[in-house]
Enzyme design. Structure first.
Site, PDB file in Angstrom:
ATOM      1  N   LYS A 206     -15.403  -4.851  -5.356  1.00 51.26           N
ATOM      2  CA  LYS A 206     -14.035  -4.405  -5.126  1.00 51.26           C
ATOM      3  C   LYS A 206     -13.255  -4.626  -6.417  1.00 51.26           C
ATOM      4  O   LYS A 206     -13.175  -5.746  -6.928  1.00 51.26           O
ATOM      5  CB  LYS A 206     -13.424  -5.217  -3.995  1.00 51.26           C
ATOM      6  CG  LYS A 206     -12.024  -4.742  -3.661  1.00 51.26           C
ATOM      7  CD  LYS A 206     -11.600  -5.253  -2.323  1.00 51.26           C
ATOM      8  CE  LYS A 206     -10.219  -4.727  -1.990  1.00 51.26           C
ATOM      9  NZ  LYS A 206      -9.745  -5.271  -0.723  1.00 51.26           N
ATOM     10  N   LYS A 260     -15.619  -0.057  -3.921  1.00 49.41           N
ATOM     11  CA  LYS A 260     -14.229   0.288  -3.633  1.00 49.41           C
ATOM     12  C   LYS A 260     -13.363   0.073  -4.855  1.00 49.41           C
ATOM     13  O   LYS A 260     -13.463  -0.997  -5.451  1.00 49.41           O
ATOM     14  CB  LYS A 260     -13.754  -0.634  -2.507  1.00 49.41           C
ATOM     15  CG  LYS A 260     -12.330  -0.417  -2.057  1.00 49.41           C
ATOM     16  CD  LYS A 260     -12.003  -1.410  -0.976  1.00 49.41           C
ATOM     17  CE  LYS A 260     -10.575  -1.213  -0.491  1.00 49.41           C
ATOM     18  NZ  LYS A 260     -10.213  -2.152   0.529  1.00 49.41           N
TER      19      LYS A 260
HETATM   20  C1  PBG Z   1      -7.402  -5.976   1.044  1.00 53.44           C
HETATM   21  C2  PBG Z   1      -7.627  -4.529   1.302  1.00 53.44           C
HETATM   22  C3  PBG Z   1      -7.265  -3.511   0.422  1.00 53.44           C
HETATM   23  C4  PBG Z   1      -7.585  -2.317   1.037  1.00 53.44           C
HETATM   24  C5  PBG Z   1      -8.181  -2.619   2.260  1.00 53.44           C
HETATM   25  N1  PBG Z   1      -8.195  -4.006   2.407  1.00 53.44           N
HETATM   26  C6  PBG Z   1      -6.734  -3.591  -0.946  1.00 53.44           C
HETATM   27  C7  PBG Z   1      -5.542  -4.363  -1.254  1.00 53.44           C
HETATM   28  O1  PBG Z   1      -4.551  -4.389  -0.518  1.00 53.44           O
HETATM   29  O2  PBG Z   1      -5.566  -4.987  -2.313  1.00 53.44           O
HETATM   30  C8  PBG Z   1      -7.311  -0.985   0.446  1.00 53.44           C
HETATM   31  C9  PBG Z   1      -7.640   0.201   1.267  1.00 53.44           C
HETATM   32  C10 PBG Z   1      -7.058   1.460   0.733  1.00 53.44           C
HETATM   33  O3  PBG Z   1      -6.368   1.486  -0.304  1.00 53.44           O
HETATM   34  O4  PBG Z   1      -7.287   2.491   1.361  1.00 53.44           O
HETATM   35  N2  PBG Z   1      -8.202  -6.841   1.716  1.00 53.44           N
END
Ligand code: PBG
Length: 337
Positions: A206, A260
């Protein structure tokens, strides 16, 4: 008179790539990758209350839904053949605190929606994220002590949250907070609680990305976030570090890995699939969705065509599936074809 074919040298003449592209039927014959409904995971946003569908401004076409409406959405997804959904809760502000303690409530919003969907739509898979960001007053994924997101204490808490999610009926736990050692710890915690068949899809790589912007509006963490997440997410500059991080998750017992964001990180998808041969997923995140929608709404691109192309490209890069907000739209198009 010179024969025109001689303008192209003999070697080229023997290797005309266009012969296989000349007709629809040849193109279909040689097509290497295909997108099917089985490749789709649909992320949905859940809010407290009853019978509310609340549009997210920065994600045209995406809504936050109360549990009852999320159940309907899940039923629709199952009818379309979408294998799984991923749920993200928008927790009421007064329930958010420094440590994200609401994550440890058995009957919190994320567990409520899991239970309700499991009961009403037993044949769709439910994937739940255990990061603490929906639950913390500072919007970080872990517990904040002073200026630090403390690793081990966070891991301990997400393990407990993971067991509660599994108790509620979650099929796959998806930790997205990038703490060290979390996959092994969650595996042990699930097994100790009798949840051997609950899987783990690791958000293995991530990245500290700007593409998450609209998501933070969706779960109302945008205004809360103090600082950034660079001390736990991966630097977008680093590919080899991402593979090393993924290797640890494989060792610790992840069943599936996720990359991601998605499209800007296709090299990582490819490298992970090549290196580990493990089911590999990409999350086409909120900002990626929004880019396509915004350009399409302005008439600057053919939105449907670009949407389908992006998803096919994930397949070409070795992905077994994609988490995408486009899932129901795509499933409908695929059903038509
Ligand atoms: C954090 C989380 C994020 C997303 C899903 N869970 C990133 C964040 O807020 O830093 C992003 C999903 C998206 O942008 O579609 N646990």
């Amino acid at each position: 008179m010179q024969d025109k074919t001689h303008l192209v040298d003999e070697i080229t003449g023997h290797r005309r790539m266009r012969r296989n592209r000349k007709a629809d039927w040849t193109r279909r014959l040689v097509q290497e990758n295909r997108l099917t409904v089985d490749d789709l995971i649909w992320p949905i946003f859940v809010i407290p209350g009853q019978n509310i569908v609340d549009p997210i401004a920065a994600m045209p076409g995406v809504n936050r839904m109360t549990v009852d409406r999320a159940v309907e959405a899940a039923r629709e997804a199952a009818d379309l053949g979408i294998p799984a959904i991923a749920t993200f809760p928008n927790i009421e502000m007064h329930l958010r605190d420094e440590t994200g303690s609401n994550a440890l409530e058995a009957n919190n919003l994320i567990n409520q929606v899991t239970e309700a969907i499991k009961k009403a739509v037993p044949n769709i898979g439910i994937i739940t994220d255990v990061a603490l960001d929906p639950f913390t007053s500072h919007g970080h994924d872990g517990i904040l002590r002073g200026n630090e997101i403390v690793n081990d204490e966070t891991v301990e808490q997400i393990c407990r949250a993971a067991v509660l999610q599994a108790d509620a009926g979650s099929d796959i736990i998806a930790p997205s907070e990038m703490m060290d050692g979390r996959i092994g710890a969650i595996r042990r915690a699930l097994d100790a609680a009798g949840h051997q068949s609950v899987g783990i899809m690791s958000y293995a790589t991530k990245f500290a990305s700007g593409f998450y912007g609209p998501y933070r509006e969706a779960i109302s963490t945008g205004g809360l976030l103090k600082g950034d997440k660079k001390s736990y997410y991966i630097d977008p500059a680093n590919g080899t570090e991402a593979i090393r991080d993924a290797a640890l998750d494989v060792e610790e017992g992840a069943d599936m890995l996720m990359v991601k964001p998605g499209l800007p990180y296709l090299d990582i998808c490819w490298r992970i699939k090549e290196a580990f041969g493990i089911p590999t997923f990409a999350y086409q995140v909120s900002g990626e969705y929004t880019q396509v929608k915004a350009a399409a709404m302005n008439g600057w691109i053919d939105g449907e065509r670009v949407m389908m192309e992006t998803l096919l490209c994930f397949k070409r890069a070795g992905c077994d599936g994609i988490l995408t907000y486009f899932a129901p739209e795509v499933a409908r198009i695929l059903a038509r074809a």
